[in-house]
Write an enzyme that holds these catalytic residues in place. Sequence first.
Site, PDB file in Angstrom:
ATOM      1  N   ASP A  71       0.818  -1.204   0.000  1.00  0.00           N
ATOM      2  CA  ASP A  71       0.000   0.000   0.000  1.00  0.00           C
ATOM      3  C   ASP A  71       0.859   1.266   0.000  1.00  0.00           C
ATOM      4  O   ASP A  71       1.981   1.275   0.520  1.00  0.00           O
ATOM      5  CB  ASP A  71      -0.872   0.053   1.261  1.00  0.00           C
ATOM      6  CG  ASP A  71      -2.093  -0.838   1.181  1.00  0.00           C
ATOM      7  OD1 ASP A  71      -2.189  -1.631   0.229  1.00  0.00           O
ATOM      8  OD2 ASP A  71      -2.945  -0.730   2.080  1.00  0.00           O
ATOM      9  N   HIS A 122      -5.512   3.227  -4.064  1.00  0.00           N
ATOM     10  CA  HIS A 122      -5.502   3.406  -2.604  1.00  0.00           C
ATOM     11  C   HIS A 122      -5.882   4.847  -2.239  1.00  0.00           C
ATOM     12  O   HIS A 122      -5.522   5.329  -1.177  1.00  0.00           O
ATOM     13  CB  HIS A 122      -4.136   3.038  -2.027  1.00  0.00           C
ATOM     14  CG  HIS A 122      -4.134   2.831  -0.536  1.00  0.00           C
ATOM     15  ND1 HIS A 122      -5.083   2.078   0.123  1.00  0.00           N
ATOM     16  CD2 HIS A 122      -3.278   3.286   0.424  1.00  0.00           C
ATOM     17  CE1 HIS A 122      -4.819   2.070   1.412  1.00  0.00           C
ATOM     18  NE2 HIS A 122      -3.737   2.801   1.632  1.00  0.00           N
ATOM     19  N   HIS A 126      -5.508   9.425   1.043  1.00  0.00           N
ATOM     20  CA  HIS A 126      -5.627   8.504   2.184  1.00  0.00           C
ATOM     21  C   HIS A 126      -6.641   8.982   3.220  1.00  0.00           C
ATOM     22  O   HIS A 126      -6.435   8.870   4.424  1.00  0.00           O
ATOM     23  CB  HIS A 126      -4.261   8.288   2.836  1.00  0.00           C
ATOM     24  CG  HIS A 126      -4.115   6.941   3.490  1.00  0.00           C
ATOM     25  ND1 HIS A 126      -4.288   6.749   4.848  1.00  0.00           N
ATOM     26  CD2 HIS A 126      -3.811   5.721   2.974  1.00  0.00           C
ATOM     27  CE1 HIS A 126      -4.094   5.469   5.136  1.00  0.00           C
ATOM     28  NE2 HIS A 126      -3.813   4.826   4.022  1.00  0.00           N
ATOM     29  N   HIS A 216       3.956  -2.143   3.394  1.00  0.00           N
ATOM     30  CA  HIS A 216       4.179  -0.807   2.823  1.00  0.00           C
ATOM     31  C   HIS A 216       5.670  -0.690   2.507  1.00  0.00           C
ATOM     32  O   HIS A 216       6.496  -0.643   3.429  1.00  0.00           O
ATOM     33  CB  HIS A 216       3.806   0.294   3.828  1.00  0.00           C
ATOM     34  CG  HIS A 216       2.409   0.225   4.340  1.00  0.00           C
ATOM     35  ND1 HIS A 216       2.012  -0.690   5.314  1.00  0.00           N
ATOM     36  CD2 HIS A 216       1.304   0.960   4.052  1.00  0.00           C
ATOM     37  CE1 HIS A 216       0.725  -0.516   5.588  1.00  0.00           C
ATOM     38  NE2 HIS A 216       0.273   0.482   4.836  1.00  0.00           N
TER      39      HIS A 216
END
Length: 260
Positions: A71, A122, A126, A216
């Site tokens: 991500d 994504h 965020h 990540h």
Amino acid sequence: MICSGNSAAARRARRAGAPLLAAVTLTVLAGCSTLTGVVSPAEAREGTKQDAERLQPVDCRTDKCVALTFDGGPSEPTPKLLDLLRREKVPATFFLQGKGHTDTYPDTVRRMADEGHEIANHTWSHEDLTALTPDQIRDETAPVQEDVRKITGHYPTLIRPPGGATNDRVSDVLKKLGLSQILWSVTAKDYRTTDTALIKKRVLAQTERDGIILLHERYAGTIPAVPDIITELRHRGYTFVTVPHLLAPATPQPGTVYRP
């Protein structure tokens, strides 16, 4: 906040053969709306009558499959991870962020696609999608869709809501955008530690068949942990696939939430 109904009771119900999608209503964590229907990879595969010829040599209905996902990229360290995945012949699924990422590292996005990885969304910045209006949800997702299309020629079909936060309103908007929601079953919480050994330990302790691993690559301890994770999971008999391959021969349905 993970608003996906990932309770022990929900998992037990699915494993016990609870009715699918429309009949399953999960109440999510406090502060979030009700989310109707979460589908596991196994349930998705069982719901299709397609044959498995196109899955050869890997058919996740019979093989022990696991999906490695990342991500919040691309970022400066991402090419190092791509070098590693190419060397190990491991396909991954990348859930890309927009602001400071897809708009900053287009060559890295292009390389991901060229090397056979799955490119997914994504969101732009965020944000917790459950706290947004439908128009705001579209504003958070559409720019990443356009960035990826301009770079690769294709729109993403998968999205990971930030923090796993989703509800029926979010699902309705994402369905209209043609995006299926992909959550996870394994997290190393690598955003909280630079301890490579701990990241590896957490991933290996949680991974089971049909697992979706969340990492990540931009955090310092993560990429160094990936070689040992790959080696050990292969030793345990797992095959690495992208998320769409994990669900195949089913096709991910827009708006639907998928989680092992």
